[in-house]
Write an enzyme that holds these catalytic residues in place. Sequence first.
Site, PDB file in Angstrom:
ATOM      1  N   CYS A   2       0.801  -1.306   0.007  1.00 56.76           N
ATOM      2  CA  CYS A   2      -0.234   0.204  -0.025  1.00 56.76           C
ATOM      3  C   CYS A   2       0.858   1.277  -0.050  1.00 56.76           C
ATOM      4  O   CYS A   2       2.134   1.199   0.049  1.00 56.76           O
ATOM      5  CB  CYS A   2      -0.938   0.011   1.261  1.00 56.76           C
ATOM      6  SG  CYS A   2      -1.694  -1.609   1.297  1.00 56.76           S
ATOM      7  N   ARG A  51      -4.728   1.361  -0.766  1.00 57.43           N
ATOM      8  CA  ARG A  51      -4.697   0.059  -0.364  1.00 57.43           C
ATOM      9  C   ARG A  51      -4.872  -0.635  -1.462  1.00 57.43           C
ATOM     10  O   ARG A  51      -5.430  -0.551  -2.488  1.00 57.43           O
ATOM     11  CB  ARG A  51      -5.758  -0.575   0.550  1.00 57.43           C
ATOM     12  CG  ARG A  51      -5.598  -1.981   0.802  1.00 57.43           C
ATOM     13  CD  ARG A  51      -6.817  -2.465   1.853  1.00 57.43           C
ATOM     14  NE  ARG A  51      -6.343  -3.860   2.379  1.00 57.43           N
ATOM     15  CZ  ARG A  51      -7.359  -4.645   2.820  1.00 57.43           C
ATOM     16  NH1 ARG A  51      -8.696  -4.298   2.778  1.00 57.43           N
ATOM     17  NH2 ARG A  51      -7.002  -5.675   3.411  1.00 57.43           N
ATOM     18  N   LEU A  52      -3.651  -1.691  -1.486  1.00 58.35           N
ATOM     19  CA  LEU A  52      -3.545  -2.799  -2.422  1.00 58.35           C
ATOM     20  C   LEU A  52      -3.870  -4.093  -1.684  1.00 58.35           C
ATOM     21  O   LEU A  52      -3.074  -4.581  -0.799  1.00 58.35           O
ATOM     22  CB  LEU A  52      -2.303  -3.081  -3.167  1.00 58.35           C
ATOM     23  CG  LEU A  52      -2.044  -4.130  -4.195  1.00 58.35           C
ATOM     24  CD1 LEU A  52      -2.878  -4.027  -5.447  1.00 58.35           C
ATOM     25  CD2 LEU A  52      -0.735  -4.260  -4.514  1.00 58.35           C
ATOM     26  N   ILE A  55      -4.138  -9.304   1.599  1.00 58.95           N
ATOM     27  CA  ILE A  55      -4.486 -10.266   2.834  1.00 58.95           C
ATOM     28  C   ILE A  55      -5.799  -9.833   3.458  1.00 58.95           C
ATOM     29  O   ILE A  55      -5.817  -8.692   3.744  1.00 58.95           O
ATOM     30  CB  ILE A  55      -3.165 -10.758   3.885  1.00 58.95           C
ATOM     31  CG1 ILE A  55      -2.380 -11.472   2.952  1.00 58.95           C
ATOM     32  CG2 ILE A  55      -3.903 -11.288   4.768  1.00 58.95           C
ATOM     33  CD1 ILE A  55      -1.056 -11.683   4.013  1.00 58.95           C
ATOM     34  N   ASN A  75       2.310  -0.266   5.467  1.00 54.79           N
ATOM     35  CA  ASN A  75       2.574  -0.784   4.144  1.00 54.79           C
ATOM     36  C   ASN A  75       3.541  -1.802   4.253  1.00 54.79           C
ATOM     37  O   ASN A  75       4.814  -1.599   4.793  1.00 54.79           O
ATOM     38  CB  ASN A  75       3.499   0.565   3.372  1.00 54.79           C
ATOM     39  CG  ASN A  75       4.211  -0.259   2.254  1.00 54.79           C
ATOM     40  OD1 ASN A  75       3.728  -1.095   1.342  1.00 54.79           O
ATOM     41  ND2 ASN A  75       4.981   0.705   1.536  1.00 54.79           N
ATOM     42  N   GLY A  76       3.580  -3.019   3.692  1.00 55.85           N
ATOM     43  CA  GLY A  76       4.155  -4.301   3.756  1.00 55.85           C
ATOM     44  C   GLY A  76       3.420  -5.512   3.981  1.00 55.85           C
ATOM     45  O   GLY A  76       2.225  -5.525   3.927  1.00 55.85           O
ATOM     46  N   ASP A 101      -2.555  -8.592   8.902  1.00 52.89           N
ATOM     47  CA  ASP A 101      -1.498  -8.417   9.515  1.00 52.89           C
ATOM     48  C   ASP A 101      -1.315  -7.105  10.003  1.00 52.89           C
ATOM     49  O   ASP A 101      -0.729  -7.011  11.271  1.00 52.89           O
ATOM     50  CB  ASP A 101      -0.238  -8.783   8.688  1.00 52.89           C
ATOM     51  CG  ASP A 101      -0.066  -8.053   7.641  1.00 52.89           C
ATOM     52  OD1 ASP A 101      -1.333  -7.610   6.875  1.00 52.89           O
ATOM     53  OD2 ASP A 101       0.838  -8.253   6.781  1.00 52.89           O
ATOM     54  N   SER A 359      10.478 -12.544  -5.875  1.00 54.89           N
ATOM     55  CA  SER A 359      11.773 -12.395  -6.607  1.00 54.89           C
ATOM     56  C   SER A 359      13.025 -12.504  -5.910  1.00 54.89           C
ATOM     57  O   SER A 359      13.167 -12.760  -4.591  1.00 54.89           O
ATOM     58  CB  SER A 359      11.884 -10.531  -6.994  1.00 54.89           C
ATOM     59  OG  SER A 359      12.734 -10.329  -7.952  1.00 54.89           O
ATOM     60  N   GLY A 360      14.301 -12.507  -6.428  1.00 55.02           N
ATOM     61  CA  GLY A 360      15.430 -12.958  -6.012  1.00 55.02           C
ATOM     62  C   GLY A 360      16.235 -12.041  -5.515  1.00 55.02           C
ATOM     63  O   GLY A 360      17.597 -12.350  -5.024  1.00 55.02           O
TER      64      GLY A 360
END
Length: 630
Positions: A2, A51-52, A55, A75-76, A101, A359-360
């Site tokens: 977000c 907000r995206l 969860i 955010n996270g 969360d 992602s790495g």
Amino acid sequence: MCGFLMYTTNDIITAETLGAMERRLGLIEHRGPDDMALARIGPGTAAGFRRLAVIDRQGSRQPLRYADRWTLVFNGEIYNYEALRAELIREHGATFATDGDSEVVAAAFHHWGEGALERLRGMFAFALWDEVTDTLYAARDPFGIKPLYYLVTRDGVWLSSEKAPLLDCASDELDPTAMSLYLTMQYVPEPYTLHRDIARLPAGAMLVKELGRAPMIRRFARPAFRPDPAAEEAAVVADLRAALRDSVKAHMRADVPVGAFLSSGVDSTAIVALAAEHHPNLHAFTAAFESGHDELEIAERSAQELGVTLTPSVVRPAQVMEALPRIIWHLGDPVADPSIVPLYFLCRTAAEHVTVVLSGEGADELAGGYTIYREPRSLAAVSDRGPSIQRALRRVARAMPEGMRGKSYLERATTPMRQRYFGNARILSESDRARLLRGSPTVGHAHITAPLYAEVADLDPVTTMQHIDLNTWLTGDILTKADRMSMAHSLELRVPYLDRRVFEVLSRLPERLKVPRRGRTTKYALRQAVDGIVPSFVRDRPKLGFPTPAKAWLKTDLNEWAHHVLSTSGAKTLLDLDYAHDLLKEHEQGKADHARKIWIVLSFCLWHGIFVEGTVTPSRPVRPGSVART
């Protein structure tokens, strides 16, 4: 994932201020297209949120109230939130109104105070208002995965997930220190931004603002390497394999579709292979170029062997000119890494299919993956000699003509590491930087790296280099571009290597399990840990980075465009763009490869056109004849 905006002042929040905040939230709509909320949470404090929903999509709206005391914007993702929630209920009788969360973060702070930060496993940037004590708390995760900007004015403090919402609250004055550091490092290192008034909260730091007092910033975490020379290979490899499996499983948790990025390297391939164990129909994405200067063939082989669907994103030179102004706008400050371009399009393609990608990022810094980590050993024949021999060889190097074989080796071998090494970003020489910057450079890399070197004076050379990269290159380049390019497309990017449990294992690796003496291998322990998980043709491949054909582009398809940008940019008041033109001409004539140097200047010129001159707009390509001059 977000975006948020918070403001606290000693004055009263007015309807006019709320209206301005709502407009500024529109600048970060891409970070949260699913919902928007703005609330006054006290006489002098207001918070807004985009907000995206990933969860608890139907709940967990923000700003989030907890215990009639706290208001949170967050955010996270916290990957251990279910365990923390159960512990809070069991030990403190905590109650929850949501299943996400975010509320767990507020409850943890309510019951454990600042100690809650040490318990959070994940990526985060948040602001938390305590209406009982009129205190604002803001914090950022230890690796700096998620961003947090702040601006201190005469009236109060602004916090934001991106720089753009703060710009009309700040002065237009640029920071010469940040400018000098950008030319040195190809990005602006924390806590700086190019705007003097706006700063970034450092990774692992907390900002505390009490009513009527100036804000204080203190660090609550600094990931530290502590190599164990007695570590047994078999035990370390087993621990690492288990930690990676656990981390990927935790990072797969979502109420939306999850995919992954896949290149030809071992880092991303391991993530995809482990994710596919939990999600057999995993969708993977890779970047490609029309020129074939890419990793597509290997990625396709890996996808076939792992049984996952692979969708490539093909980048064409014309798209680069179209996209670069928007890319620079999303960055907020220039990051002169050409790999940002394919990453932007890779994220755009992924967002058409999924909401979350793994992602790495972080594997190279934590596991010892960069080829340059072999340099201390290759220089040892000279660097281990006594001072008198060092001085003599240094004089020999100075006398050698530019470009002569062996000159660079002698220069590096006779220069102490803390003077020569400041990460993977060394593109411009001191003479280049002095020539480009009108006026003397104010600072060099030591302004950032000297305190970092002091922290690891007792560590081996490879681990010392890792410490520098972890605290500069990773946050300033790798994670900045990952966050901004993914969020530009409302895509949540997760990084399983930057996990507390994974780092606990990797931080103990001795040099021999990272960069062994024999062969050209890097990330030795990681390669052993994923043996049997990734295809052997990937596990044993050398590191390639994220190849981008910038060298060819600037000779051909982007050559006229580059000349135009340099010719029309108002940044000529700050940079010697005639010298940049000379570099471009030498490059196009094949006299030297100046692609990365030119990219640094072009990136700054575009940034200057957008944020200073106002002659470049993110929605319009910069082509010859398209820039309005005033």
